[in-house]
Design an enzyme around this catalytic site. Structure first.
Site, PDB file in Angstrom:
ATOM      1  CB  SER A   1      -0.945   0.059   1.466  1.00  0.00           C
ATOM      2  OG  SER A   1       0.543   0.090   2.436  1.00  0.00           O
TER       3      SER A   1
ATOM      4  CD  GLU B   1       5.826  -2.090  -9.067  1.00  0.00           C
ATOM      5  OE1 GLU B   1       4.989  -1.711  -9.559  1.00  0.00           O
ATOM      6  OE2 GLU B   1       6.799  -1.626  -9.706  1.00  0.00           O
TER       7      GLU B   1
ATOM      8  CB  CYS C   1      -1.906  -3.083  -7.382  1.00  0.00           C
ATOM      9  SG  CYS C   1      -1.132  -3.798  -9.223  1.00  0.00           S
TER      10      CYS C   1
HETATM   11  P1  NAD Z   1       0.993  -3.891   2.853  1.00  0.00           P
HETATM   12  O1  NAD Z   1       1.414  -2.098   2.841  1.00  0.00           O
HETATM   13  O2  NAD Z   1       0.086  -3.780   4.297  1.00  0.00           O
HETATM   14  O3  NAD Z   1       1.352  -4.993   3.122  1.00  0.00           O
HETATM   15  C1  NAD Z   1       2.309  -5.756   1.930  1.00  0.00           C
HETATM   16  C2  NAD Z   1       3.278  -5.792   2.664  1.00  0.00           C
HETATM   17  O4  NAD Z   1       4.713  -4.925   4.400  1.00  0.00           O
HETATM   18  C3  NAD Z   1       3.000  -7.318   3.695  1.00  0.00           C
HETATM   19  O5  NAD Z   1       3.865  -7.805   3.837  1.00  0.00           O
HETATM   20  C4  NAD Z   1       3.472  -6.355   4.870  1.00  0.00           C
HETATM   21  O6  NAD Z   1       4.329  -7.435   5.703  1.00  0.00           O
HETATM   22  C5  NAD Z   1       4.751  -5.806   4.851  1.00  0.00           C
HETATM   23  N1  NAD Z   1       4.889  -4.131   5.754  1.00  0.00           N
HETATM   24  C6  NAD Z   1       3.696  -3.501   6.451  1.00  0.00           C
HETATM   25  N2  NAD Z   1       3.790  -2.486   7.089  1.00  0.00           N
HETATM   26  C7  NAD Z   1       5.600  -2.054   7.003  1.00  0.00           C
HETATM   27  C8  NAD Z   1       6.650  -1.580   6.885  1.00  0.00           C
HETATM   28  N3  NAD Z   1       5.861  -0.039   7.759  1.00  0.00           N
HETATM   29  N4  NAD Z   1       7.822  -1.462   6.353  1.00  0.00           N
HETATM   30  C9  NAD Z   1       7.882  -2.739   5.947  1.00  0.00           C
HETATM   31  N5  NAD Z   1       7.117  -3.712   5.166  1.00  0.00           N
HETATM   32  C10 NAD Z   1       5.416  -3.574   5.692  1.00  0.00           C
HETATM   33  O7  NAD Z   1      -0.200  -4.109   1.554  1.00  0.00           O
HETATM   34  P2  NAD Z   1      -1.122  -5.197   1.508  1.00  0.00           P
HETATM   35  O8  NAD Z   1      -2.449  -4.817   2.426  1.00  0.00           O
HETATM   36  O9  NAD Z   1      -1.070  -6.233   1.790  1.00  0.00           O
HETATM   37  O10 NAD Z   1      -1.667  -4.320  -0.677  1.00  0.00           O
HETATM   38  C11 NAD Z   1      -2.561  -3.936  -0.915  1.00  0.00           C
HETATM   39  C12 NAD Z   1      -1.386  -3.233  -1.226  1.00  0.00           C
HETATM   40  O11 NAD Z   1      -0.477  -3.674  -2.086  1.00  0.00           O
HETATM   41  C13 NAD Z   1      -3.141  -2.603  -2.661  1.00  0.00           C
HETATM   42  O12 NAD Z   1      -2.516  -1.184  -2.201  1.00  0.00           O
HETATM   43  C14 NAD Z   1      -2.304  -2.637  -3.950  1.00  0.00           C
HETATM   44  O13 NAD Z   1      -2.702  -1.777  -4.833  1.00  0.00           O
HETATM   45  C15 NAD Z   1      -0.935  -3.056  -3.187  1.00  0.00           C
HETATM   46  N6  NAD Z   1      -0.298  -3.280  -4.415  1.00  0.00           N
HETATM   47  C16 NAD Z   1       0.757  -2.798  -5.676  1.00  0.00           C
HETATM   48  C17 NAD Z   1       0.767  -3.508  -6.717  1.00  0.00           C
HETATM   49  C18 NAD Z   1       2.245  -2.917  -7.741  1.00  0.00           C
HETATM   50  O14 NAD Z   1       2.539  -3.743  -8.600  1.00  0.00           O
HETATM   51  N7  NAD Z   1       2.194  -1.640  -7.991  1.00  0.00           N
HETATM   52  C19 NAD Z   1       0.727  -4.440  -6.797  1.00  0.00           C
HETATM   53  C20 NAD Z   1       0.325  -5.500  -5.997  1.00  0.00           C
HETATM   54  C21 NAD Z   1      -0.719  -4.890  -4.615  1.00  0.00           C
END
Ligand code: NAD
Length: 486
Positions: free
Chosen positions: A235, A256, A290
């Site tokens: 995110s 990403e 995404c």
């Molecule tokens: P998230 O950011 O909550 O978590 C993603 C990952 O990051 C997880 O492994 C989580 O444990 C880790 N994480 C969380 N906080 C962190 C921090 N402070 N430091 C380091 N790591 C941390 O996202 P989500 O809810 O798992 O995924 C959904 C989001 O991902 C949506 O916004 C979606 O659009 C995005 N996404 C983007 C792409 C792209 O290619 N641009 C692809 C897929 C998903």
């Protein structure tokens, strides 16, 4: 966030628990554990060890040791290793896809496509040559630009497409001569851990390490002095924290992040022909993509017909467990996201917008929300402004193309977008005005290993795939030679 609600703890005896981290080529465990929920039932079905700082330190030390000989291998040797990795994806497609559907929820067919795609993308990327560039050559000087591996790359992935979103960064890191530490989301760690187990025999020891854990493990990775780059997919909010934390050691980052993709549909299309394509682009993986279409801007002349055609698609789409045959939409992956999307739906309904299809949430078991299309919604509503990341999509009306482009661009997101028309030249000119990383014409979600993908604005930093993406896993070094003898 952490995928283990309190009510599921203490049932360890019934849960599948044959999963392990991969550290230095060996399976490893932890004191802490993490329950994994099947989103189609809302119940835990497996558990995995959850890594602490000690496991991370061991993985970093192993990766640093392995990185030295790995960087000395030729591109051909590393290409062959990526090829073996891709073959593992293919050989274990059925098993990985089933596990993916179990933990993630998406229909089995989409899980199979994800695993196959991971293999294709890996092979495609490892065919891209990385050559030194001759910047200048004259009588007296020769200046070259060469690329060297960074060292150790930390890869952090989200829960919506754990295999695909691991395979891209992993291939980039390994092919360019880095070692990797891969951390999946605590909601979907299983396929990634299984992948680690399968890859342990096709990669040199320590070149790939896999650790399951919560958000705090990701935070430790971004601050760890032994990691040189973070490739993060997730995110926008977490991406900003990653960048801030990585600044402490000036790690390289590829981010990403989320999107709020607009599809602009011009007046010359046949609504019935375009509706199935748009529907799939918006509702694949129940909208948890995404680069899914998240806002549809339709010209007023075709607006009603397109609304009706899309609503018909939604009524046809079967919702259910991803393991059931013929299912088009599985559940939302986790309870937190389910609650968020249900909240958006309720707020949208209260706003007086017209629900064209869906809208009735069954209420469990499992986190199911039917495909929902909404018309006559205010541009300032949360469903239009925010990334919904779920199966509820607004259809908005426009008269003037300039106005549609302005509204499509009026967002902090900039991942991708698309324009749909019979006149591809005109559509391409409009697409080029979208402030995004990728603008498609008459398609959406089409990516290739050789084509860069990534976000403009707050949708990210840097690009994955392509030579551009690969070089972001390397450090450029200038070799500048004065030819005159001393
Ligand atoms: P998230 O950011 O909550 O978590 C993603 C990952 O990051 C997880 O492994 C989580 O444990 C880790 N994480 C969380 N906080 C962190 C921090 N402070 N430091 C380091 N790591 C941390 O996202 P989500 O809810 O798992 O995924 C959904 C989001 O991902 C949506 O916004 C979606 O659009 C995005 N996404 C983007 C792409 C792209 O290619 N641009 C692809 C897929 C998903």
């Amino acid at each position: 966030m952490n995928g283990q609600p309190a009510e599921n703890r203490g049932q360890a005896a019934n849960l599948r628990s044959d999963f392990a981290h991969l550290i230095d080529g060996e399976p490893a465990t932890s004191e802490a554990w993490l329950d994994v929920i099947d989103p189609a039932t809302g119940r835990a079905f497996a558990r995995t060890p959850s890594a602490g700082r000690a496991e991370l330190d061991r993985a970093v030390a192993a990766a640093r040791r392995a990185a030295m000989p790995w960087r000395e291998r030729s591109f051909e040797e590393r290409r062959a290793a990526v090829g073996r990795m891709a073959q593992v994806f293919r050989d274990h497609q059925a098993e990985l896809a089933e596990l993916l559907t179990r933990e993630q929820g998406k229909p089995l067919e989409q899980s199979r496509a994800e695993v196959t795609r991971a293999a294709t993308q890996a092979e495609g990327m490892a065919r891209i040559p990385i050559e030194p560039e001759l910047l200048l050559e004259d009588e007296t000087r020769r200046i070259e630009l060469r690329y060297y591996p960074l060292g150790v790359v930390g890869i952090i992935t989200p829960w919506n497409a754990p295999i695909n979103l691991a395979a891209g960064p992993l291939t980039s890191a390994l092919y360019t001569g880095n070692a990797a530490i891969l951390k999946p989301s605590p909601y979907t760690p299983l396929t990634t851990l299984r992948l680690g187990e399968l890859l342990k025999d096709v990669l040199p020891r320590g070149v790939l390490n896999v650790l399951a854990g919560g958000d705090e493990l990701g935070e430790w990775m971004t601050a760890h002095p032994g990691i040189d780059k973070i490739s993060f997919t997730g995110s926008v909010e977490s991406g900003k924290k990653v960048m801030a934390s990585a600044a402490g050691t000036l790690k390289r980052v590829t981010l990403e992040l989320g999107g709020n993709d607009a599809a602009i549909v011009l007046e010359d299309v046949d609504p019935n022909a375009v509706a199935p394509k748009l529907f799939f682009a918006a509702f694949v993986n129940s909208g948890q993509v995404c680069m899914a279409v998240k806002r549809i801007y339709a010209h007023e002349r075709i607006y009603d017909a397109l609304c009706e055609a899309l609503a018909a698609e939604a009524r046809k789409a079967k919702m259910g467990s991803g393991l059931e045959p013929g299912v088009a939409l599985g559940p939302i992956q986790n309870k937190e996201q389910y609650d968020r999307v249900v909240g958006l739906l309720e707020e949208t309904r209260r706003s007086g917008a017209r629900i064209l299809a869906g809208g009735e949430v069954p209420g469990g078991p499992g986190y199911f929300i039917p495909p929902t299309l909404v018309a006559n919604l205010d541009e300032g509503s949360r469903l239009v402004r925010e990334e919904q990341f779920g199966p509820i999509v607004p259809i908005l009306k426009f008269r003037d193309v300039d106005d549609a482009v302005r509204r499509a661009n009026d967002t902090r997101y900039g991942l991708s977008g698309s324009v749909w028309s019979r006149d591809t030249e005109r559509a391409a000119a409009i697409a080029a005005r979208l402030e995004v990383g990728t603008a498609w014409v008459n398609q959406h979600r089409a990516t290739l290993a050789t084509v860069p993908f990534g976000g403009a604005k707050e949708s990210g930093i840097g690009r994955q795939y392509s030579v551009l993406g690969l070089k972001s896993y390397m450090e450029p070094r200038v070799i500048s030679i004065l030819k005159q003898p001393l």
